[in-house]
Design a protein around this motif. Structure first.
Motif, mmCIF file in Angstrom:
data_model
loop_
_atom_site.group_PDB
_atom_site.id
_atom_site.type_symbol
_atom_site.label_atom_id
_atom_site.label_comp_id
_atom_site.label_asym_id
_atom_site.label_seq_id
_atom_site.Cartn_x
_atom_site.Cartn_y
_atom_site.Cartn_z
ATOM 1 N N GLU A 136 -8.412 -17.629 0.828
ATOM 2 C CA GLU A 136 -7.551 -17.042 1.992
ATOM 3 C C GLU A 136 -6.734 -15.656 1.019
ATOM 4 O O GLU A 136 -6.620 -14.663 1.672
ATOM 5 C CB GLU A 136 -6.616 -18.037 2.732
ATOM 6 C CG GLU A 136 -5.616 -17.516 3.595
ATOM 7 C CD GLU A 136 -4.749 -18.067 4.271
ATOM 8 O OE1 GLU A 136 -4.217 -18.216 5.375
ATOM 9 O OE2 GLU A 136 -4.123 -19.075 3.615
ATOM 10 N N VAL A 137 -6.024 -16.239 0.022
ATOM 11 C CA VAL A 137 -5.322 -15.065 -0.667
ATOM 12 C C VAL A 137 -6.134 -13.963 -0.997
ATOM 13 O O VAL A 137 -5.738 -12.940 -0.816
ATOM 14 C CB VAL A 137 -4.841 -16.026 -1.964
ATOM 15 C CG1 VAL A 137 -4.386 -15.025 -3.147
ATOM 16 C CG2 VAL A 137 -3.658 -17.081 -1.616
ATOM 17 N N GLU A 138 -7.464 -14.323 -1.547
ATOM 18 C CA GLU A 138 -8.275 -13.270 -1.807
ATOM 19 C C GLU A 138 -8.617 -12.346 -0.555
ATOM 20 O O GLU A 138 -8.713 -11.054 -0.627
ATOM 21 C CB GLU A 138 -9.632 -13.611 -2.504
ATOM 22 C CG GLU A 138 -9.465 -13.918 -3.920
ATOM 23 C CD GLU A 138 -9.030 -12.747 -5.048
ATOM 24 O OE1 GLU A 138 -9.862 -11.577 -4.581
ATOM 25 O OE2 GLU A 138 -8.045 -12.806 -5.663
ATOM 26 N N ASP A 139 -8.960 -12.956 0.345
ATOM 27 C CA ASP A 139 -9.419 -12.370 1.783
ATOM 28 C C ASP A 139 -8.233 -11.564 2.157
ATOM 29 O O ASP A 139 -8.652 -10.239 2.954
ATOM 30 C CB ASP A 139 -9.896 -13.296 2.801
ATOM 31 C CG ASP A 139 -11.223 -14.081 2.455
ATOM 32 O OD1 ASP A 139 -11.679 -13.474 1.336
ATOM 33 O OD2 ASP A 139 -11.338 -15.185 2.928
ATOM 34 N N LEU A 140 -7.186 -11.881 2.101
ATOM 35 C CA LEU A 140 -5.919 -11.114 2.855
ATOM 36 C C LEU A 140 -5.353 -10.219 1.705
ATOM 37 O O LEU A 140 -4.459 -9.424 2.424
ATOM 38 C CB LEU A 140 -4.856 -12.165 3.365
ATOM 39 C CG LEU A 140 -5.513 -13.310 4.389
ATOM 40 C CD1 LEU A 140 -4.077 -13.997 4.823
ATOM 41 C CD2 LEU A 140 -5.916 -12.318 5.716
ATOM 42 N N ALA A 141 -5.603 -10.021 0.464
ATOM 43 C CA ALA A 141 -5.101 -9.068 -0.209
ATOM 44 C C ALA A 141 -5.683 -7.735 0.200
ATOM 45 O O ALA A 141 -6.870 -7.413 0.455
ATOM 46 C CB ALA A 141 -5.372 -9.313 -1.640
ATOM 47 N N LYS A 142 -4.892 -6.807 -0.042
ATOM 48 C CA LYS A 142 -5.136 -5.228 0.228
ATOM 49 C C LYS A 142 -4.998 -4.321 -0.979
ATOM 50 O O LYS A 142 -4.306 -3.623 -0.933
ATOM 51 C CB LYS A 142 -4.363 -4.629 1.465
ATOM 52 C CG LYS A 142 -4.140 -5.591 2.658
ATOM 53 C CD LYS A 142 -3.245 -4.859 3.711
ATOM 54 C CE LYS A 142 -3.301 -5.681 5.059
ATOM 55 N NZ LYS A 142 -1.998 -5.317 5.763
ATOM 56 N N TYR A 143 -5.991 -4.795 -1.900
ATOM 57 C CA TYR A 143 -5.988 -4.090 -3.355
ATOM 58 C C TYR A 143 -6.189 -2.581 -2.945
ATOM 59 O O TYR A 143 -5.913 -1.766 -3.799
ATOM 60 C CB TYR A 143 -7.212 -4.618 -4.013
ATOM 61 C CG TYR A 143 -7.148 -6.290 -4.120
ATOM 62 C CD1 TYR A 143 -6.063 -6.572 -5.127
ATOM 63 C CD2 TYR A 143 -7.907 -7.084 -3.905
ATOM 64 C CE1 TYR A 143 -5.618 -7.874 -5.183
ATOM 65 C CE2 TYR A 143 -7.700 -8.555 -4.119
ATOM 66 C CZ TYR A 143 -6.764 -8.992 -4.660
ATOM 67 O OH TYR A 143 -6.482 -10.181 -5.260
ATOM 68 N N ASP A 144 -6.848 -1.973 -1.878
ATOM 69 C CA ASP A 144 -7.026 -0.604 -1.919
ATOM 70 C C ASP A 144 -5.647 -0.065 -0.858
ATOM 71 O O ASP A 144 -5.857 1.354 -0.960
ATOM 72 C CB ASP A 144 -8.274 -0.386 -1.013
ATOM 73 C CG ASP A 144 -9.600 -0.938 -1.784
ATOM 74 O OD1 ASP A 144 -9.437 -0.949 -3.162
ATOM 75 O OD2 ASP A 144 -10.460 -1.340 -1.157
ATOM 76 N N GLU A 145 -4.547 -0.552 -0.604
ATOM 77 C CA GLU A 145 -3.569 -0.054 -0.092
ATOM 78 C C GLU A 145 -2.942 0.839 -1.024
ATOM 79 O O GLU A 145 -2.422 0.365 -1.923
ATOM 80 C CB GLU A 145 -2.633 -1.214 0.643
ATOM 81 C CG GLU A 145 -1.332 -0.901 1.182
ATOM 82 C CD GLU A 145 -1.893 -0.443 2.638
ATOM 83 O OE1 GLU A 145 -1.023 0.644 3.322
ATOM 84 O OE2 GLU A 145 -2.822 -0.816 3.203
ATOM 85 N N PRO A 146 -2.856 2.129 -0.685
ATOM 86 C CA PRO A 146 -2.040 3.106 -1.543
ATOM 87 C C PRO A 146 -0.600 2.654 -1.565
ATOM 88 O O PRO A 146 -0.118 2.429 -0.515
ATOM 89 C CB PRO A 146 -2.421 4.317 -1.029
ATOM 90 C CG PRO A 146 -2.815 4.162 0.375
ATOM 91 C CD PRO A 146 -3.334 2.835 0.630
ATOM 92 N N ILE A 147 -0.059 2.758 -2.662
ATOM 93 C CA ILE A 147 1.438 2.622 -2.762
ATOM 94 C C ILE A 147 2.064 3.469 -3.841
ATOM 95 O O ILE A 147 1.434 4.091 -4.476
ATOM 96 C CB ILE A 147 1.707 1.309 -3.129
ATOM 97 C CG1 ILE A 147 1.199 0.738 -4.453
ATOM 98 C CG2 ILE A 147 1.777 0.323 -1.985
ATOM 99 C CD1 ILE A 147 1.404 -0.484 -5.090
ATOM 100 N N ASP A 148 3.391 4.012 -3.377
ATOM 101 C CA ASP A 148 4.093 4.972 -4.122
ATOM 102 C C ASP A 148 5.374 4.242 -4.671
ATOM 103 O O ASP A 148 6.199 4.164 -3.889
ATOM 104 C CB ASP A 148 4.259 6.111 -3.341
ATOM 105 C CG ASP A 148 5.207 7.302 -4.047
ATOM 106 O OD1 ASP A 148 5.445 6.955 -5.482
ATOM 107 O OD2 ASP A 148 5.389 8.211 -3.665
ATOM 108 N N ILE A 149 5.403 3.662 -5.955
ATOM 109 C CA ILE A 149 6.152 2.802 -6.437
ATOM 110 C C ILE A 149 6.622 3.386 -7.797
ATOM 111 O O ILE A 149 5.862 3.548 -8.732
ATOM 112 C CB ILE A 149 5.815 1.254 -6.396
ATOM 113 C CG1 ILE A 149 5.822 0.769 -4.959
ATOM 114 C CG2 ILE A 149 7.009 0.466 -7.062
ATOM 115 C CD1 ILE A 149 5.324 -0.602 -4.945
ATOM 116 N N THR A 150 7.905 3.695 -7.824
ATOM 117 C CA THR A 150 8.339 4.310 -9.245
ATOM 118 C C THR A 150 9.567 3.105 -9.792
ATOM 119 O O THR A 150 10.404 2.809 -9.047
ATOM 120 C CB THR A 150 9.129 5.658 -9.235
ATOM 121 O OG1 THR A 150 7.819 6.281 -8.524
ATOM 122 C CG2 THR A 150 9.278 6.099 -10.655
#
Length: 380
Positions: free
Chosen positions: A242-256
């Protein structure tokens, strides 16, 4: 064992946030108390709660609860529990304890009595006089509060703030659970830029990245209950799937993350690599007075120095003033700062939209929230 009562322990001030997380996992029978959240669920909740809850300190299984005014009562009522339902014959089962406002105030005596009672209970079932304790860990806790004894098994093992990515940290690291709480108490989501101007070892930016991509905080570590005999391995396998299925590894993020200390910046970058965000989070050395960003409607979250050490106060207060002056130029941004300095608003030069009391370790702090305007809706 179809249902269990679980206790998610929490730092004071975070109970409502932990309860929100429990409910978001689909569990509705939720009760909030000081320092803990109780909920009843099926056994799979042990795995899911450990893997997913970002702001709790531990997940415990409640085994029994009763009034105990004397050592005899504590012994007999503990012994009456069928401990063999929870603890196999080869288990390692140390007992820890604590006592608050109770007649039975000697913690060491309470621990010894509970240990003896558990052994006596298990002797009947397992027909043995000696337990080797060479197997999996089932740590028992006896917690006495106002003469009520609560007996639990620690399902987490190492505290939940130990995510597994921060092998190195600076002198006064912010706990991962508190960093996650700070992010979750903001209006931030992955569509907006996120900046931590006092990043230290990178905990807040890393927790933000995990939240932004819906990555479970426990994905990279083990838990004590994974080795418990009465929880089928398939439950943990399904929970991790479930952890793997729900992860959004491709979600773009802008974090500094920025910091005045180049060693902290290097440390933060290494921790981000360990967490799997090496290419996604930007770290750079910068003073807060030099803060700049091209985007609008961003979110700034920080845990600045508090000025509690000797000789630091004036320097820190000067930095708070510089921060207020610089951030005033970014009037579409929202700013969230955690500090124990009670003059923060005056020094920063602006009254907070909202304040929330939180404890950073044993330090009583306020989480100052300065809300910027809502970003305009993007037409599709």
């Amino acid at each position: 064992m179809k249902k269990v009562t679980l206790i998610a322990t929490a730092t004071m001030g975070l109970e409502a946030l932990v309860a929100r997380e429990v409910k978001s996992l689909g569990y509705e029978d939720v009760q909030v108390e000081n320092g803990k959240v109780l909920f009843t669920a099926d056994v799979s909740a042990i795995a899911r709660a450990n893997l997913w809850i970002r702001t709790a300190d531990r997940i415990k299984v409640k085994v029994g609860e009763f009034k105990a005014f004397t050592f005899d009562e504590l012994f007999e009522k503990t012994k009456a529990i069928t401990w063999s339902d929870y603890i196999p014959v080869d288990a390692e089962f140390p007992v820890i304890g604590r006592s608050v406002k109770s007649k039975l105030f000697s913690v060491s005596d309470c621990q010894a009595i509970v240990k003896k009672a558990v052994v006596d209970s298990m002797k009947k079932t397992y027909k043995t006089t000696w337990f080797q304790e060479t197997g999996a860990l089932y740590r028992i806790e006896v917690a006495l509060h106002k003469d009520v004894a609560t007996l639990t098994l620690d399902a987490s093992g190492i505290g939940l703030h130990k995510r597994g990515y921060r092998s190195l940290h600076n002198q006064a690291p912010l706990k991962e659970t508190m960093a996650a709480a700070m992010v979750m108490l903001t209006t931030w989501n992955s569509s907006r830029p996120f900046v931590d101007p006092f990043c230290g070892s990178g905990t807040i930016p890393i927790e933000a990245a995990m939240i932004g991509q819906n990555i479970a905080p426990g994905f990279n570590r083990d838990f004590a209950a994974e080795n418990w005999s009465w929880i089928d391995k398939s439950i943990w396998n399904q929970a991790r799937e479930e952890v793997e299925d729900l992860a959004k590894y491709d979600e773009p993020i802008d974090i500094t993350g920025t910091d005045i200390d180049h060693r902290s910046v290097e440390l933060a970058a290494n921790n981000a690599i360990e967490a799997g965000f090496g290419d996604l989070i930007k770290f750079k050395q910068m003073q807060v007075k030099d803060f700049s960003h091209r985007s609008d409607y961003g979110v700034i979250v920080g845990n600045p120095p508090y000025g509690e050490r000797l000789g630091e106060k004036e320097q820190v207060e000067h930095m708070y003033r510089e921060m207020g002056e610089q951030f005033a130029k970014f009037d579409t941004w929202s700013v969230y700062m955690l500090t124990s300095n009670e003059d923060f608003e005056q020094l920063y030069g602006k009254k907070a939209s909202k304040k929330r009391k939180l404890y950073n370790g044993n330090i009583k702090t306020d989480f100052y929230q300065f809300f910027g305007p809502r970003p305009p809706k993007v037409s599709e």
